[in-house]
Design a protein around this motif. Structure first.
Motif, PDB file in Angstrom:
ATOM      1  N   MET A 235     -26.805  -5.935 -47.111  1.00  0.00           N
ATOM      2  CA  MET A 235     -25.862  -7.063 -47.145  1.00  0.00           C
ATOM      3  C   MET A 235     -24.626  -6.799 -46.280  1.00  0.00           C
ATOM      4  SD  MET A 235     -24.477  -6.659 -51.058  1.00  0.00           S
ATOM      5  CE  MET A 235     -22.712  -6.877 -51.038  1.00  0.00           C
ATOM      6  N   ILE A 236     -24.258  -5.540 -46.120  1.00  0.00           N
ATOM      7  CA  ILE A 236     -23.050  -5.245 -45.327  1.00  0.00           C
ATOM      8  C   ILE A 236     -23.363  -5.323 -43.833  1.00  0.00           C
ATOM      9  CG2 ILE A 236     -21.214  -3.552 -44.882  1.00  0.00           C
ATOM     10  CD1 ILE A 236     -21.181  -4.821 -47.734  1.00  0.00           C
ATOM     11  N   GLU A 237     -24.559  -4.871 -43.458  1.00  0.00           N
ATOM     12  CA  GLU A 237     -24.949  -5.037 -42.049  1.00  0.00           C
ATOM     13  C   GLU A 237     -25.012  -6.539 -41.733  1.00  0.00           C
ATOM     14  OE1 GLU A 237     -28.948  -4.108 -40.853  1.00  0.00           O
ATOM     15  OE2 GLU A 237     -28.364  -3.842 -38.767  1.00  0.00           O
ATOM     16  N   ALA A 238     -25.625  -7.313 -42.648  1.00  0.00           N
ATOM     17  CA  ALA A 238     -25.713  -8.769 -42.442  1.00  0.00           C
ATOM     18  C   ALA A 238     -24.311  -9.360 -42.299  1.00  0.00           C
ATOM     19  CB  ALA A 238     -26.440  -9.418 -43.618  1.00  0.00           C
ATOM     20  N   GLY A 239     -23.420  -9.000 -43.223  1.00  0.00           N
ATOM     21  CA  GLY A 239     -22.049  -9.516 -43.189  1.00  0.00           C
ATOM     22  C   GLY A 239     -21.341  -9.135 -41.895  1.00  0.00           C
ATOM     23  N   SER A 240     -21.625  -7.933 -41.401  1.00  0.00           N
ATOM     24  CA  SER A 240     -20.961  -7.482 -40.167  1.00  0.00           C
ATOM     25  C   SER A 240     -21.382  -8.352 -38.982  1.00  0.00           C
ATOM     26  CB  SER A 240     -21.293  -6.014 -39.881  1.00  0.00           C
ATOM     27  OG  SER A 240     -20.917  -5.212 -40.986  1.00  0.00           O
ATOM     28  N   TYR A 241     -22.689  -8.697 -38.901  1.00  0.00           N
ATOM     29  CA  TYR A 241     -23.120  -9.577 -37.799  1.00  0.00           C
ATOM     30  C   TYR A 241     -22.617 -11.004 -37.994  1.00  0.00           C
ATOM     31  CZ  TYR A 241     -25.768  -5.708 -35.998  1.00  0.00           C
ATOM     32  OH  TYR A 241     -26.093  -4.484 -35.467  1.00  0.00           O
ATOM     33  N   MET A 242     -22.480 -11.433 -39.248  1.00  0.00           N
ATOM     34  CA  MET A 242     -21.914 -12.770 -39.490  1.00  0.00           C
ATOM     35  C   MET A 242     -20.476 -12.823 -38.972  1.00  0.00           C
ATOM     36  SD  MET A 242     -23.466 -13.254 -43.320  1.00  0.00           S
ATOM     37  CE  MET A 242     -22.716 -14.806 -43.809  1.00  0.00           C
ATOM     38  N   VAL A 243     -19.721 -11.760 -39.260  1.00  0.00           N
ATOM     39  CA  VAL A 243     -18.320 -11.724 -38.814  1.00  0.00           C
ATOM     40  C   VAL A 243     -18.253 -11.616 -37.289  1.00  0.00           C
ATOM     41  CG1 VAL A 243     -16.237 -10.294 -38.833  1.00  0.00           C
ATOM     42  CG2 VAL A 243     -17.383 -10.833 -40.984  1.00  0.00           C
ATOM     43  N   ALA A 244     -19.137 -10.806 -36.692  1.00  0.00           N
ATOM     44  CA  ALA A 244     -19.124 -10.660 -35.225  1.00  0.00           C
ATOM     45  C   ALA A 244     -19.403 -12.011 -34.568  1.00  0.00           C
ATOM     46  CB  ALA A 244     -20.162  -9.624 -34.796  1.00  0.00           C
ATOM     47  N   ALA A 245     -20.353 -12.763 -35.154  1.00  0.00           N
ATOM     48  CA  ALA A 245     -20.677 -14.091 -34.617  1.00  0.00           C
ATOM     49  C   ALA A 245     -19.454 -15.002 -34.713  1.00  0.00           C
ATOM     50  CB  ALA A 245     -21.846 -14.692 -35.391  1.00  0.00           C
ATOM     51  N   ALA A 246     -18.803 -14.968 -35.877  1.00  0.00           N
ATOM     52  CA  ALA A 246     -17.651 -15.854 -36.096  1.00  0.00           C
ATOM     53  C   ALA A 246     -16.485 -15.471 -35.187  1.00  0.00           C
ATOM     54  CB  ALA A 246     -17.225 -15.785 -37.561  1.00  0.00           C
ATOM     55  N   ALA A 247     -16.210 -14.172 -35.064  1.00  0.00           N
ATOM     56  CA  ALA A 247     -15.040 -13.728 -34.288  1.00  0.00           C
ATOM     57  C   ALA A 247     -15.184 -14.096 -32.815  1.00  0.00           C
ATOM     58  CB  ALA A 247     -14.861 -12.220 -34.438  1.00  0.00           C
ATOM     59  N   THR A 248     -16.436 -14.156 -32.315  1.00  0.00           N
ATOM     60  CA  THR A 248     -16.641 -14.493 -30.897  1.00  0.00           C
ATOM     61  C   THR A 248     -16.938 -15.985 -30.706  1.00  0.00           C
ATOM     62  OG1 THR A 248     -19.010 -13.980 -31.062  1.00  0.00           O
ATOM     63  CG2 THR A 248     -17.556 -12.176 -30.371  1.00  0.00           C
ATOM     64  N   HIS A 249     -16.769 -16.779 -31.769  1.00  0.00           N
ATOM     65  CA  HIS A 249     -17.082 -18.220 -31.717  1.00  0.00           C
ATOM     66  C   HIS A 249     -18.515 -18.439 -31.254  1.00  0.00           C
ATOM     67  CE1 HIS A 249     -13.117 -20.123 -32.557  1.00  0.00           C
ATOM     68  NE2 HIS A 249     -12.778 -18.868 -32.380  1.00  0.00           N
ATOM     69  N   GLY A 250     -19.412 -17.610 -31.792  1.00  0.00           N
ATOM     70  CA  GLY A 250     -20.808 -17.677 -31.375  1.00  0.00           C
ATOM     71  C   GLY A 250     -21.645 -18.554 -32.286  1.00  0.00           C
ATOM     72  N   SER A 251     -22.956 -18.431 -32.116  1.00  0.00           N
ATOM     73  CA  SER A 251     -23.907 -19.189 -32.925  1.00  0.00           C
ATOM     74  C   SER A 251     -25.098 -18.259 -33.155  1.00  0.00           C
ATOM     75  CB  SER A 251     -24.335 -20.448 -32.154  1.00  0.00           C
ATOM     76  OG  SER A 251     -25.405 -21.072 -32.820  1.00  0.00           O
ATOM     77  N   VAL A 252     -25.164 -17.696 -34.363  1.00  0.00           N
ATOM     78  CA  VAL A 252     -26.114 -16.603 -34.610  1.00  0.00           C
ATOM     79  C   VAL A 252     -26.882 -16.850 -35.905  1.00  0.00           C
ATOM     80  CG1 VAL A 252     -26.283 -14.133 -35.160  1.00  0.00           C
ATOM     81  CG2 VAL A 252     -24.782 -14.881 -33.318  1.00  0.00           C
ATOM     82  N   ARG A 253     -28.198 -16.604 -35.819  1.00  0.00           N
ATOM     83  CA  ARG A 253     -29.031 -16.636 -37.020  1.00  0.00           C
ATOM     84  C   ARG A 253     -29.259 -15.186 -37.441  1.00  0.00           C
ATOM     85  NH1 ARG A 253     -32.865 -20.544 -39.040  1.00  0.00           N
ATOM     86  NH2 ARG A 253     -34.549 -19.496 -40.160  1.00  0.00           N
TER      87      ARG A 253
END
Ligand code: EPU
Length: 430
Positions: A235-253
């Motif tokens: 869950m923490i790895e998942a959360g880390s990629y969610m935050v990375a996507a958000a911080a770069t204004h990206g669009s990530v599944r």
């Protein structure tokens, strides 16, 4: 020496698959010591904390072989209760699960004090209290913890933990699985990795109920048998990629997740203006407008995880306005702050409260991963800014992130790992 080079300023896009949970894998791997048989464990993350744990178990006689990149056979039939090498045990926190596992199997154990990330004082008094309740005599001396028991077998007891502790809950649960009689743990931690370890032990024939609530009951059994078990997603790895996507204004599944485990993280991201679409075993992250400031308090599960605090701070540096993070689990999980400040972040730490004046773009800088989550937080921050950031301390990130560089590259990030010559060797050769 290795460095990660990040040329930021691009939104992350695409799909990333999450690996198995490090903090579930560790107790499960050590719990195999209780089993005089082969266990096949799937979805094992390729991270150095896991590799070091395999080395520790091999050192006491376990036979471990990789069936695939992420499936491992662990055979602890012939393990002996030895003294585990200090140099290995100090590499990680999770090595303390060997205490519970050996105590459960042999009625005794002697293991060096664990290592792990430096968050200030990290006592193990609740582990010791639990082992003593189970009939152990515990001596801490010369950097070692030694447990002995007059009968050569742990015996069931009622244990009340003074704090919500993941490590002590797991250690006592592991030790109690094969002890004599019934154990009840009150004020148990409720993290998903505790449920996962209980499910693993039950699949080997243990009788554990209540994991995931704050009262866990363990009816000791004489023997456990081998099993085939898949570890939950991290869950923490998942959360880390969610935050990375958000911080770069990206669009990530983000795939291979259990959305229920991500609820507190998703809720805080949504407050910050991030849109999270939930699927059966995936979440999609996008940011339609500006990021908004918000406040976070870290809490035991199901609250917002302390292991997401530094990443959230990196994100909130990009959100206009003042945000606060209240770290309620560890008294000094703030070493990463100085690194973000090198990038121009306006952050202050007062006691356990971090205040972030966000909205000014960060700038690339030479940076250091000071611990596992602090390390990925500086990578996330570097992904948001133009220019190249060089990040050292890569080994700390690799303790808990399976191929972070490869996964970020898969999302279009301009990131690479480079091997630099050792400065001393370079000087000698000059
Ligand atoms: N505590 C005590 N006495 C104890 C044990 C803990 O006072 O005997 C206190 C700690 O000082 C802390 C709080 O209780 O203030 C919670 O500590 P906990 O025992 O839950 O943490 P841990 O077992 O040392 C695990 C994870 C950490 C994660 C915490 C909290 C592993 C190997 N480590 O540590 O993971 O931050 O739970 O969820 O599972 C990470 O993955 O980056 C990481 C640091």
């Amino acid at each position: 020496m290795e460095k990660i080079l990040v040329r930021g300023g691009h939104p992350l896009c695409g799909c990333v698959e999450v690996s198995g949970s490090k903090n579930a894998a560790l107790p499960i791997i050590y719990a195999c010591v209780l089993v005089r048989d082969k266990c096949i464990i799937e979805n094992v993350p390729c991270v150095s904390d896991v590799r070091h744990s395999f080395d520790i178990l091999r050192g006491i006689g376990a036979r471990i072989r990789n069936l695939t990149k992420t499936t491992v056979e662990i055979d602890c039939t012939d393990v002996e209760c030895g003294i585990s090498e200090y140099s290995l045990v100090r590499q990680l926190r999770g090595s303390y699960y060997l205490l519970g596992a050996e105590f459960g199997r042999f009625g005794r154990s002697r293991v060096a004090y664990p290592g792990g990330c430096d968050f200030g004082v990290r006592p193990i008094d609740q582990h010791i209290k639990g082992f003593e309740a189970l009939g152990g005599t515990v001596v801490t001396d010369g950097g070692y913890v030694e447990i002995t028991s007059p009968t050569g077998r742990a015996r069931g007891a009622n244990i009340y933990f003074d704090v919500s502790t993941v490590g002590a809950t797991l250690n006592v649960m592991i030790a109690a699985a094969t002890c004599e009689g019934m154990t009840v743990i009150e004020n148990a931690a409720r993290e998903p990795h505790i449920v996962d370890c209980a499910n693993f032990l039950n699949s080997c024939g243990a009788r554990i109920s209540g994991a995931g609530s704050n009262v866990i009951k363990i009816k000791g059994v004489d023997q456990l048998h081998g099993t085939n078990y898949a570890i939950i997603p991290d869950m923490i790895e998942a959360g880390s990629y969610m935050v990375a996507a958000a911080a770069t204004h990206g669009s990530v599944r983000v795939t291979n997740v259990i959305p229920k485990h991500l609820e507190s993280i998703a809720a805080k991201l949504e407050e910050a203006g991030v849109v999270i679409d939930e699927y059966d075993d995936a979440v999609h992250v996008s940011v339609p407008g500006e990021l908004r400031h918000t406040n976070v308090k870290t809490l035991p599960y199901p609250g917002f995880p302390t292991d997401m605090h530094p990443q959230m701070c990196a994100l909130l540096c990009c959100a206009k306005g003042t945000s606060f993070i209240n770290e309620s689990i560890f008294d000094n999980r703030f070493r990463y702050v100085e690194e973000l400040k090198r990038m121009g972040a306006k952050i202050k730490v007062d006691g356990r409260i971090v205040s972030i004046e966000g909205g000014t773009p960060l700038s690339a800088a030479p940076l250091m991963a000071v611990d596992l989550r602090g390390g990925i937080a500086v990578v996330i921050a570097a992904l948001t800014c133009e220019g190249v950031s060089e990040i050292t301390g890569v080994n700390l990130i690799e303790r808990g992130y399976d191929d972070a560089v490869g996964k970020l590259r898969g999302l279009g990030a301009d990131v690479k790992k480079v091997l630099l010559p050792d400065p001393d060797v370079k000087k000698a050769n000059a």
